[in-house]
Structure formats: structure tokens, C-alpha cells
Design a protein around this motif. Sequence first.
Motif, PDB file in Angstrom:
ATOM      1  N   ILE A 210       0.839  -1.195   0.000  1.00 30.25           N
ATOM      2  CA  ILE A 210       0.000   0.000   0.000  1.00 30.25           C
ATOM      3  C   ILE A 210       0.883   1.258   0.000  1.00 30.25           C
ATOM      4  N   PHE A 211       1.923   1.237   0.838  1.00 31.75           N
ATOM      5  CA  PHE A 211       2.859   2.368   0.857  1.00 31.75           C
ATOM      6  C   PHE A 211       3.532   2.535  -0.498  1.00 31.75           C
ATOM      7  N   HIS A 212       3.947   1.415  -1.081  1.00 28.61           N
ATOM      8  CA  HIS A 212       4.663   1.467  -2.354  1.00 28.61           C
ATOM      9  C   HIS A 212       3.766   1.994  -3.470  1.00 28.61           C
ATOM     10  N   VAL A 213       2.530   1.529  -3.513  1.00 28.38           N
ATOM     11  CA  VAL A 213       1.595   1.991  -4.544  1.00 28.38           C
ATOM     12  C   VAL A 213       1.299   3.481  -4.350  1.00 28.38           C
ATOM     13  N   GLY A 214       1.217   3.923  -3.092  1.00 25.96           N
ATOM     14  CA  GLY A 214       0.983   5.334  -2.828  1.00 25.96           C
ATOM     15  C   GLY A 214       2.106   6.217  -3.352  1.00 25.96           C
ATOM     16  N   ASN A 215       3.306   5.653  -3.423  1.00 29.05           N
ATOM     17  CA  ASN A 215       4.464   6.384  -3.956  1.00 29.05           C
ATOM     18  C   ASN A 215       4.769   5.970  -5.388  1.00 29.05           C
ATOM     19  N   GLY A 267      -1.454   9.870  -5.874  1.00 32.51           N
ATOM     20  CA  GLY A 267      -0.945   9.020  -4.810  1.00 32.51           C
ATOM     21  C   GLY A 267      -2.006   8.695  -3.775  1.00 32.51           C
ATOM     22  N   LEU A 268      -2.779   9.702  -3.372  1.00 33.97           N
ATOM     23  CA  LEU A 268      -3.865   9.481  -2.410  1.00 33.97           C
ATOM     24  C   LEU A 268      -4.900   8.517  -2.967  1.00 33.97           C
ATOM     25  N   VAL A 271      -3.525   4.953  -2.899  1.00 36.06           N
ATOM     26  CA  VAL A 271      -3.487   4.406  -1.542  1.00 36.06           C
ATOM     27  C   VAL A 271      -4.873   3.937  -1.114  1.00 36.06           C
ATOM     28  N   THR A 274      -5.881   0.804  -3.185  1.00 28.66           N
ATOM     29  CA  THR A 274      -5.142  -0.395  -2.788  1.00 28.66           C
ATOM     30  C   THR A 274      -5.603  -0.885  -1.428  1.00 28.66           C
ATOM     31  N   ASN A 275      -5.843   0.043  -0.505  1.00 27.32           N
ATOM     32  CA  ASN A 275      -6.326  -0.342   0.816  1.00 27.32           C
ATOM     33  C   ASN A 275      -7.702  -0.991   0.733  1.00 27.32           C
ATOM     34  N   GLY A 286      -4.598  -4.243   5.257  1.00 28.33           N
ATOM     35  CA  GLY A 286      -4.886  -2.828   5.085  1.00 28.33           C
ATOM     36  C   GLY A 286      -4.868  -2.068   6.382  1.00 28.33           C
TER      37      GLY A 286
END
Length: 288
Positions: A210-215, A267-268, A271, A274-275, A286
Amino acid sequence: MALPGILFFLVFHYGPMYGLIVAFKDYNIYQGIFSSEWVGLANFQELFESSGFKRALLNTVIIGFYQLLFVFPAPIILSILINEVVHTRFKKFVQTVVYLPHFVSWIVIGGILYAILSPTTGIVQEVADWFGLGDSVINLMGSTEYFRSILIASSIWKEAGFGTILYLATIVTIDPSLYEAAKVDGASKRRQIWHITLPGLRTTIVILLIFHVGNFLNVGLEQVYALYNPAVYEVGEILDTYLYKLAFESAKYDLATASGLFKSLVGLTLVLFTNYAAKKIDRDSGFI
């Protein structure tokens, strides 16, 4: 204990957010943020119509996809391999060696790569000359065909070792009796990893994913800026370098702010999506 961290985010992350209104203004540095003329979404329209922005966005998406496909799984695989090392001292030595690249600056790594891959004085060229193959060596750092591969390979080399910390800490918490029961049942090491280790890592993998997809659109300003050159702008120009040039070379702060806001909104969205997907697949995964 939490106060320093809270102050850090308030001062450096939430405090400057008033500057986002620059994305909706025809910003004039002499008039200031609040006195500059409002232009609505005109900056975004100009940005999306720019061929430079489209190229940077496409390159960012491609490199981000490669990072998701190759860089993200690398710490998982490496942590499993390190965990299977039996000799304790050798295991600690390996962990230390793979951690070290994380603390090396991308500028230093860029210098090392140029020293190795230079078509005139690089180590690769010297070895090729020694074998009589000097004429066949190409300039990898200036090749649009290989530049992205160099980015991904250097990312794995630098960050994979440091990324194993959380995974190794999670593996330690897995009940050893599960492995003992699997051995009694005749499970091979590959089966133990597939049915015990990976399921034990599932929650950690999902959270870090989730962190990676957000970035996803933050593919590394320092890395690309240290490694790319005009010969590979076509495939190496990303949103971060494009934004940097808009702000500090062209002084187009309004367009640069619009580009940064666009990145943040994407990015938001990623996130949250994905969550949501992680929660649908596994209720315990998540955040919220």
C-alpha cells in the motif's frame, strides 16, 4: 515522546500546504501568493497539454511499474534467502553487507556507475579491451534502451537489503512449531516457504505494498537526477525532474505546484484504492 514527530509534520508537511493555492494562480514572485491573480484550472490545462509533461508522466508510469514488478519483491526474496542461512556469524555478515548500500548517496552511486560503465575509461571498457572486444562496448548510461534497466538494477542493489529489516523481523515471529510439523509431514524447504513463511509475511507485504503503490509516481528524484543525461531524457525524464526544472530553471512555480498537486492526488487515490482492494481480499489486511 511523540511531540518531536508531531512538530516535524506540522512544520514541514502541514504548514506549507497553504502554498498549494499557487497551483490555481498566475503566480508573480513580486506580488506574492495572495496578491497574484486567480486563474482557476488554467495551470492544470496548460500542464496536461504540454508534451514535456506527457512524456514525463509516461516515463514515470513505466518506471513505477517496473519498480513495482522488480524492486518491491526483491526484499521479500532476499529476506527469505537470508533467513535460510544456518551459520549465525555468516548470516549477520550478509545482513550487514546488504544493508550498507542504503546509506550511500545516489550521487556517490552515480559516480561509481559512471566509473564502471564509461565507454572510454570505465572498468567494463577496460575488460572488453583486454579481451579484444573494446569496439563492441556501448555507452549504457547514454543508451535509451538500457537506461531504465540501470535504474531498476541500481534501485534493487541499494534498497533491497535495507528493505529486508521488516520482513526478517516478521519471520522471527512465526511459530517454529509450524516448521517442525511441516518437516514431520515431509514438506520440502520450498513447501515450507510457500505454505508457512509467505503466509506469515502476508500482512507485512500488504501494508508495504500500500505504501509502495501510494508512492507509485515518486520513482526517485535523486536517483534519476544523478544518473540521467541529455542523451536519455526521452526515457529518463520523470515528473520529479520535470517539476524541478519548471520551478528552479524556468521559474514557473505555478505549473510546478500544479504538477506536485496532481502527483499527490494520484498518490492518495492509489493508496485508498489499494487499501480498499486489500480489505476486500483479506479483512485483516490494510489500514482502515
